[in-house]
Design a protein around this motif. Structure first.
Motif, short mmCIF file in Angstrom:
data_model
loop_
_atom_site.label_atom_id
_atom_site.label_comp_id
_atom_site.label_asym_id
_atom_site.label_seq_id
_atom_site.Cartn_x
_atom_site.Cartn_y
_atom_site.Cartn_z
N ASN A 170 0.85 -24.77 -25.00
CA ASN A 170 -0.04 -25.35 -26.16
C ASN A 170 -1.33 -25.63 -25.52
O ASN A 170 -2.53 -25.42 -26.03
CB ASN A 170 0.76 -26.48 -26.66
N LEU A 171 -1.45 -26.50 -24.45
CA LEU A 171 -2.72 -26.98 -23.96
C LEU A 171 -3.87 -25.56 -23.70
O LEU A 171 -4.70 -25.44 -23.57
CB LEU A 171 -2.59 -27.78 -22.51
N THR A 172 -3.11 -24.74 -22.84
CA THR A 172 -3.81 -23.40 -22.51
C THR A 172 -4.02 -22.60 -23.90
O THR A 172 -5.19 -22.27 -23.72
CB THR A 172 -2.68 -22.41 -21.63
N SER A 173 -3.29 -22.52 -24.99
CA SER A 173 -3.81 -21.91 -26.08
C SER A 173 -4.83 -22.56 -26.74
O SER A 173 -5.93 -21.89 -27.18
CB SER A 173 -2.57 -21.86 -27.09
N GLN A 174 -4.69 -24.01 -26.74
CA GLN A 174 -5.87 -24.77 -27.30
C GLN A 174 -7.33 -24.54 -26.53
O GLN A 174 -8.31 -24.35 -27.02
CB GLN A 174 -5.58 -26.11 -27.21
N LEU A 175 -7.18 -24.46 -25.33
CA LEU A 175 -8.36 -24.20 -24.33
C LEU A 175 -8.97 -23.04 -24.47
O LEU A 175 -10.13 -22.90 -24.79
CB LEU A 175 -7.76 -24.43 -23.06
N LYS A 229 -12.11 -29.71 -18.48
CA LYS A 229 -11.22 -30.63 -17.89
C LYS A 229 -11.09 -31.83 -18.70
O LYS A 229 -10.29 -32.63 -19.02
CB LYS A 229 -11.61 -31.22 -16.44
N ALA A 230 -12.39 -32.11 -19.54
CA ALA A 230 -12.55 -33.21 -20.49
C ALA A 230 -11.82 -32.90 -21.61
O ALA A 230 -11.03 -33.70 -22.30
CB ALA A 230 -14.03 -33.49 -20.71
N PHE A 231 -11.82 -31.78 -21.83
CA PHE A 231 -11.23 -31.28 -23.28
C PHE A 231 -9.47 -31.34 -23.10
O PHE A 231 -8.96 -31.79 -23.93
CB PHE A 231 -11.53 -29.64 -23.28
N LEU A 232 -9.18 -30.86 -21.79
CA LEU A 232 -7.65 -31.25 -21.72
C LEU A 232 -7.10 -32.70 -21.53
O LEU A 232 -6.22 -32.99 -22.18
CB LEU A 232 -7.52 -30.57 -20.33
N ILE A 233 -8.07 -33.56 -20.86
CA ILE A 233 -7.79 -34.86 -21.06
C ILE A 233 -7.69 -35.65 -22.32
O ILE A 233 -6.78 -36.16 -22.88
CB ILE A 233 -8.96 -35.76 -20.00
N GLU A 234 -8.68 -35.20 -23.22
CA GLU A 234 -8.69 -35.39 -24.54
C GLU A 234 -7.55 -35.14 -25.44
O GLU A 234 -6.86 -35.83 -26.39
CB GLU A 234 -9.94 -34.88 -25.46
N SER A 235 -7.10 -33.86 -25.23
CA SER A 235 -5.95 -33.37 -25.88
C SER A 235 -4.51 -33.88 -25.55
O SER A 235 -3.81 -34.25 -26.36
CB SER A 235 -5.79 -31.77 -25.54
N LEU A 236 -4.57 -34.41 -24.20
CA LEU A 236 -3.40 -35.10 -23.68
C LEU A 236 -3.53 -36.49 -24.43
O LEU A 236 -2.33 -37.05 -24.92
CB LEU A 236 -3.45 -35.21 -22.27
N GLU A 237 -4.68 -36.95 -24.48
CA GLU A 237 -4.83 -38.32 -25.23
C GLU A 237 -4.23 -38.33 -26.56
O GLU A 237 -3.69 -39.36 -27.40
CB GLU A 237 -6.20 -38.86 -24.90
N LYS A 238 -4.97 -37.11 -27.30
CA LYS A 238 -4.70 -36.96 -28.79
C LYS A 238 -2.82 -37.04 -28.88
O LYS A 238 -2.42 -37.43 -29.92
CB LYS A 238 -5.44 -35.62 -29.48
N LEU A 239 -2.14 -36.17 -27.92
CA LEU A 239 -1.07 -36.01 -27.97
C LEU A 239 -0.11 -37.16 -27.90
O LEU A 239 0.87 -37.60 -28.59
CB LEU A 239 -0.68 -34.97 -26.99
#
Length: 141
Positions: A31-36, A45-55
């Motif tokens: 899911n993270l890779t698809s969103q990226l 990297k900031a995007f992935l961190i933000e995505s994990l925080e949203k999750l």
């Protein structure tokens, strides 16, 4: 080589697979890779961190799971399945669309199935729920 040596790594491999499945780690990375790839942010990297925080927030609130598809995308899928504007799709079309969208744990025979007519309201509701289930990427332990 003793039998225990041959089965040892297999057992560790099975344990690793069970662990990854239990915690839905591979789904999370997919899911993270698809969103990226979909978003292509300047700072991945900031995007992935933000995505994990949203999750993490979504896990607590049980709302707003990160997802690639919004309501307009889902409506567009419905529109492609109903090009003449009848206002409904067949159960088979609905089920195939849910699979294509990657929805999980949706109602395979929702309201309207008995007459083979799934309206856009039902389609949207089930797609959103199924996509939220697919996007949650964590187990409820």
């Amino acid at each position: 080589m003793a039998d225990t040596e041959r089965t040892g790594p297999k057992l560790r491999s099975e344990e690793a697979t069970e662990y990854l499945d239990k915690h839905r780690v591979l789904e999370l990375f997919n899911n993270l890779t698809s969103q990226l790839i979909y978003s292509r942010p300047d700072d991945p990297k900031a995007f992935l961190i933000e995505s994990l925080e949203k999750l993490q927030k979504s896990r607590t609130s049980k709302l707003n799971y990160p997802c690639l598809f919004d309501e307009s995308n889902i409506s567009s899928v419905f529109g492609m399945l109903d090009p003449t504007g009848r206002g409904y799709v067949t159960v088979k079309q609905y089920q195939e669309a849910m699979i294509t969208l990657g929805a999980k744990d949706y109602d395979e025979n929702p309201h309207g199935s008995d007459i083979d007519r799934i309206t856009i309201d039902i389609f949207l509701r089930e797609a959103k729920l199924g996509l939220a289930n697919a996007s949650a990427t964590f187990s409820e332990l």
